[in-house]
Design a protein around this motif. Structure first.
Motif, PDB file in Angstrom:
ATOM      1  N   ALA A 550      73.619  41.981 -19.241  1.00  0.00           N
ATOM      2  CA  ALA A 550      73.575  42.263 -20.679  1.00  0.00           C
ATOM      3  C   ALA A 550      73.420  43.764 -20.900  1.00  0.00           C
ATOM      4  O   ALA A 550      72.312  44.260 -21.130  1.00  0.00           O
ATOM      5  N   PRO A 551      74.507  44.532 -20.806  1.00  0.00           N
ATOM      6  CA  PRO A 551      74.418  45.977 -20.993  1.00  0.00           C
ATOM      7  C   PRO A 551      73.728  46.397 -22.288  1.00  0.00           C
ATOM      8  O   PRO A 551      73.089  47.449 -22.336  1.00  0.00           O
ATOM      9  N   TRP A 552      73.827  45.564 -23.330  1.00  0.00           N
ATOM     10  CA  TRP A 552      73.179  45.940 -24.591  1.00  0.00           C
ATOM     11  C   TRP A 552      71.663  46.000 -24.415  1.00  0.00           C
ATOM     12  O   TRP A 552      70.995  46.819 -25.077  1.00  0.00           O
ATOM     13  N   ARG A 553      71.104  45.174 -23.543  1.00  0.00           N
ATOM     14  CA  ARG A 553      69.659  45.222 -23.289  1.00  0.00           C
ATOM     15  C   ARG A 553      69.261  46.559 -22.670  1.00  0.00           C
ATOM     16  O   ARG A 553      68.206  47.109 -22.991  1.00  0.00           O
ATOM     17  N   VAL A 554      70.090  47.046 -21.763  1.00  0.00           N
ATOM     18  CA  VAL A 554      69.801  48.343 -21.134  1.00  0.00           C
ATOM     19  C   VAL A 554      69.830  49.436 -22.198  1.00  0.00           C
ATOM     20  O   VAL A 554      68.947  50.305 -22.246  1.00  0.00           O
ATOM     21  N   ALA A 555      70.846  49.389 -23.041  1.00  0.00           N
ATOM     22  CA  ALA A 555      70.940  50.384 -24.113  1.00  0.00           C
ATOM     23  C   ALA A 555      69.723  50.300 -25.030  1.00  0.00           C
ATOM     24  O   ALA A 555      69.188  51.334 -25.472  1.00  0.00           O
ATOM     25  N   ARG A 556      69.243  49.088 -25.306  1.00  0.00           N
ATOM     26  CA  ARG A 556      68.068  48.924 -26.181  1.00  0.00           C
ATOM     27  C   ARG A 556      66.829  49.551 -25.545  1.00  0.00           C
ATOM     28  O   ARG A 556      65.990  50.143 -26.224  1.00  0.00           O
ATOM     29  N   GLY A 557      66.731  49.429 -24.198  1.00  0.00           N
ATOM     30  CA  GLY A 557      65.612  50.052 -23.506  1.00  0.00           C
ATOM     31  C   GLY A 557      65.637  51.562 -23.637  1.00  0.00           C
ATOM     32  O   GLY A 557      64.593  52.201 -23.880  1.00  0.00           O
ATOM     33  N   TYR A 558      66.808  52.163 -23.498  1.00  0.00           N
ATOM     34  CA  TYR A 558      66.910  53.615 -23.669  1.00  0.00           C
ATOM     35  C   TYR A 558      66.618  54.028 -25.104  1.00  0.00           C
ATOM     36  O   TYR A 558      65.968  55.052 -25.359  1.00  0.00           O
ATOM     37  N   LEU A 559      67.097  53.224 -26.066  1.00  0.00           N
ATOM     38  CA  LEU A 559      66.836  53.544 -27.472  1.00  0.00           C
ATOM     39  C   LEU A 559      65.337  53.562 -27.757  1.00  0.00           C
ATOM     40  O   LEU A 559      64.865  54.370 -28.574  1.00  0.00           O
ATOM     41  N   SER A 560      64.573  52.710 -27.068  1.00  0.00           N
ATOM     42  CA  SER A 560      63.129  52.664 -27.316  1.00  0.00           C
ATOM     43  C   SER A 560      62.441  53.984 -26.966  1.00  0.00           C
ATOM     44  O   SER A 560      61.348  54.265 -27.451  1.00  0.00           O
ATOM     45  N   LEU A 561      63.100  54.802 -26.136  1.00  0.00           N
ATOM     46  CA  LEU A 561      62.529  56.108 -25.792  1.00  0.00           C
ATOM     47  C   LEU A 561      62.771  57.142 -26.883  1.00  0.00           C
ATOM     48  O   LEU A 561      62.096  58.174 -26.925  1.00  0.00           O
ATOM     49  N   GLU A 562      63.744  56.868 -27.758  1.00  0.00           N
ATOM     50  CA  GLU A 562      64.091  57.810 -28.833  1.00  0.00           C
ATOM     51  C   GLU A 562      64.584  57.018 -30.036  1.00  0.00           C
ATOM     52  O   GLU A 562      65.778  56.987 -30.353  1.00  0.00           O
ATOM     53  N   PRO A 563      63.678  56.340 -30.766  1.00  0.00           N
ATOM     54  CA  PRO A 563      64.096  55.463 -31.881  1.00  0.00           C
ATOM     55  C   PRO A 563      64.895  56.184 -32.962  1.00  0.00           C
ATOM     56  O   PRO A 563      65.678  55.543 -33.672  1.00  0.00           O
ATOM     57  N   SER A 564      64.729  57.498 -33.070  1.00  0.00           N
ATOM     58  CA  SER A 564      65.460  58.227 -34.111  1.00  0.00           C
ATOM     59  C   SER A 564      66.962  58.289 -33.827  1.00  0.00           C
ATOM     60  O   SER A 564      67.743  58.685 -34.699  1.00  0.00           O
ATOM     61  N   ALA A 565      67.376  57.911 -32.598  1.00  0.00           N
ATOM     62  CA  ALA A 565      68.801  57.960 -32.231  1.00  0.00           C
ATOM     63  C   ALA A 565      69.506  56.640 -32.519  1.00  0.00           C
ATOM     64  O   ALA A 565      70.555  56.354 -31.939  1.00  0.00           O
TER      65      ALA A 565
END
Length: 760
Positions: A550-565
């Motif tokens: 689920a690549p979207w899960r990986v992307a969600r994890g990275y987004l959690s480091l910078e919610p403003s993005a």
């Protein structure tokens, strides 16, 4: 005045290497006859032994020709010669093999049908015309029929077939190509072929079914293949549905290089690999006008192509006159079927018909897979044609050991001294059947090579099935080796490098010493240990292993480091259920089943999701493979991917600016251009950190390892930059960069540590 009587002398020769099952004794017999020498030759468990007598000149000529003219399948490692007193022999004979339980001998892999046998196969005047088991000393099954060494017919699965008078004459005729060919047979006395539903001509009937769009399971050298018409979309889709192989690429087989050229664009090296006696699957770029159905390798620009390597393949392809899908005979994730009963049970629900024979398969054997990267071959999977040839270690293990390898793409390595017998591809240790395949193959190796390990070596991960296997082997000691150290050690060891080097270990998953998921690692390492001096920035991996699909899960994890993005990351979640997103956000916030990951493989997944390539994967690595295909060879400039100083004196690659830049550029730049830019960014940042690391550590050598280096663009880009900076770059040659090499790396580390301890 009469001519002087020539002075006779004698010698004993001991020849080691791959010299059994390759026509070596008949070759020695012919060579002795040519030079007028008397004596004998025989197999033992560890070598070929020869005694010859004649003139000194004839013996010298014999010795030179022994290596210069050796059979094509032979691999001579060493020839030892000692003088003897002549015994007055007048003839040369092939003696019965001698058993020696303390000696070990390499076993020849199976090899493709030779040109001479192929000519006989299609010659109406030959008694083996269209015989699907034609073979000679230069070709055919070896590893898959050998039950024990030395290699003689009575220790193979051919022992049940008694040679007819004509075959027996060939077998005993020194002038015959089939002299002491242990698999020799013909239609009168050899294995037979039939359809599960009996018909008069099984090959013609199977061909008709294939042309009708049906699926046929056929028993080959090391197991069953599932075949269908590679130009028929309906047939390929039906095969995928029944096999439960939704999207993984399927291999295609053709008879000739000319037919391969019509399907794929192939370089001279790719042609050489395709036509070699090993006959691997070679990944090559598909031609737009190939006629292959899109379902062969969806989303990819390459297709795995191979040439026919058994007489049965040749006969079938000669009748259908079109490319055939030739994929492993199993349901997805299971080992391939090797017995007729197993095929009836497991493959009958998939295949419309089964093409069977009665030559039993001793060793299960998948097809090998290679690709060419910058004019060098790179293994993806090492099996038929290559295993079980040993890969020697640069250090000698003081005790026999077995390294049980990784959880995925498993192999094991059985070690005695410097010799490491790395098994053929076993598979993912996620099902009981694969574990049983591992165990039975290990038993076969122990019997063939007479190695009984005293030490087991396993991965650091406490939950892997391979960890349990190591504990259950009953060895006196069990060593643990961290996953990425094993990756780097495998490359160092196969190059004979025992010093310190910088290792770049890039893959999807490996258990780190801190309990987190590693995969973007920079290690200063040797064969004893390592220091982690850099890595990809950690990000939460929502769902752990589930994120690989689920690549979207990986992307969600990275987004959690910078919610403003959020806006830049939005394309990754366009087709994801909002409730699933909310649930994952809660999981990340609560740190429930969300290990931190420094995985480069997962970073590729995140980039693929952001670029809209794929948000859900049907198999691990799919998103990354499609991202590579999308990038192609397009030129591109790197995007921001900073290298920062991290705590504890380590370096850290921060992928957030890169991911944000991809998302922000997607609206106004071509996706293929951005995919290429992503690859260039990773390569440039990895080399920037590597150059800092080698400068700090005073190193001049870099080893590249891990499954991410199956990506040709990434491997080529990083290697080119490092070499341009004047560094020596070691890449995998004898084993894959992926987890198929882990067992060998584990073995190299354990042998080195045992030597350091002074174990005797």
């Amino acid at each position: 005045m009469s001519a002087p009587t020539p002075v006779l002398t004698a010698a004993s020769l001991r020849v080691t290497g791959v010299v059994q099952g390759v026509g070596f004794r008949p070759f020695v017999h012919r060579l002795a006859a040519r030079n007028g020498l008397a004596g004998w030759v025989r197999n033992t468990a560890g070598e070929v032994q020869i005694e010859i007598e004649g003139t000194a000149e004839a013996i010298a000529d014999f010795r030179q020709a022994l290596e210069r003219e050796a059979p094509p399948l032979a691999r001579i490692e060493r020839v030892e010669l000692e003088p003897l007193l002549p015994a007055g022999r007048t003839a040369f004979e092939i003696r019965a093999s001698e058993l020696d339980p303390d000696r070990r001998q390499p076993v020849s892999p199976d090899v493709a049908l030779c040109a001479a046998c192929e000519a006989e196969l299609f010659d109406p005047g030959n008694r083996r015309f269209r015989y699907p088991f034609i073979t000679c000393t230069d070709c055919g099954p070896r590893f898959t029929v050998i039950e024990a060494m030395p290699y003689d017919r009575e220790r193979t699965s051919m022992r049940v077939f008694t040679q007819c008078p004509e075959c027996s004459r060939e077998y005993h005729d020194p002038a015959s190509r089939r002299y002491h060919s242990e698999t020799n047979s013909c239609p009168r006395c050899g294995p037979r072929l039939w359809l599960h539903e009996a018909r008069t001509d099984p090959i013609a009937a199977a061909a008709r079914l294939l042309l009708e769009g049906r699926i046929v399971a056929l028993r080959g050298l090391g197991g069953f293949h599932l075949a269908c018409d590679a130009t028929c979309e309906r047939a390929v889709r039906r095969l995928r549905e029944r096999k439960h192989r939704d999207a993984k690429p399927l291999a295609v087989m053709v008879r000739t290089l000319a037919e391969a050229r019509a399907l794929v664009a192939i370089s001279p090296l790719e042609e050489q690999l395709l036509a070699g006696r090993e006959r691997p699957i070679v990944l090559a770029r598909r031609r737009a006008e190939s006629g292959l159905t899109a379902s062969i390798a969806p989303g990819l620009d390459t297709v795995g192509i191979m040439l026919a390597y058994t007489p049965l393949h040749h006969l079938l392809l000669e009748q259908v006159q079109r490319p055939l899908v030739m994929t492993s005979g199993n349901r997805s994730e299971e080992p391939i079927a090797i017995t007729n009963d197993d095929a009836v049970r497991r493959l009958a629900p998939i295949a419309d018909e089964l093409l069977l024979h009665d030559r039993e398969i001793v060793a299960r054997y998948d097809d090998s897979v290679l690709r060419v990267v910058r004019d060098e071959p790179l293994f993806i999977r090492r099996a038929r044609g290559f295993a079980p040839l040993p890969v020697d270690l640069p250090v000698e293990s003081p005790v026999p050991l077995v390294a049980v390898g990784a959880h995925l793409k498993n192999t094991f390595a059985l070690v005695h001294g410097r010799r490491a017998w790395v098994s053929q591809h076993i598979g993912d240790l996620e099902q009981l059947e694969t574990v049983e395949h591992f165990q039975s193959t290990l038993r076969d190796f122990q019997r063939l090579f007479r190695v009984h390990p005293e030490v087991a070596v396993r991965d650091l991960h406490p939950g892997y099935l391979s960890t349990r296997i190591a504990a259950e082997l009953g060895c006196a000691r069990v060593f643990t080796v961290q996953h990425h150290h094993a990756h780097v050690a495998a490359v160092l060891a196969e190059h004979g490098f025992t010093g310190r080097a910088l290792g770049l270990a890039f893959d999807g998953t490996g258990y780190g010493e801190d309990g987190q998921v590693w995969g973007g690692e920079f290690l200063v390492a040797d064969l004893e240990g390592y220091t982690r001096i850099g890595h990809l920035r950690y990000a939460p991996l929502a769902g752990g292993d589930a994120a690989a699909r689920a690549p979207w899960r990986v992307a969600r994890g990275y987004l959690s480091l910078e919610p403003s993005a959020r806006a830049a990351f939005a394309p990754a979640f366009g087709d994801v259920d909002p409730q699933a997103l909310a649930l994952i956000d809660q999981q990340i916030a609560a740190r429930l089943n969300t290990p931190l990951a420094s995985s480069l493989g997962r970073l590729f997944d995140a980039a693929a999701a952001i670029l809209g390539v794929r948000s859900v994967a049907l198999y691990e690595g799919q998103a990354a493979m499609e991202l590579e295909a999308l990038a192609g060879n397009r030129p591109a400039s790197p995007l921001p991917f900073p290298v920062n100083q991290a705590p504890y004196g380590t370096w850290e690659l921060d992928p957030l600016p890169l991911l944000i830049a991809l998302g922000e550029a997607r609206e106004h730049r071509d996706r293929a251009e951005l995919a290429a830019a992503f690859h260039e960014s990773v390569a440039a940042a990895a080399v920037e950190l590597a150059l800092r690391a080698v400068s700090d550590a005073g190193l001049d050598t870099v080893a590249l390892s891990g499954g991410c280096f199956q990506n040709a663009r990434l491997l080529g880009g990083i290697r080119h930059r490092l070499e341009r900076a004047g560094l020596r770059v070691l890449i995998p040659r004898l084993l894959p960069p992926n987890d198929g090499a882990i067992s060998y790396g584990q073995a190299a580390v354990a042998a080195t540590l045992l030597c350091r301890e002074g174990v005797r």
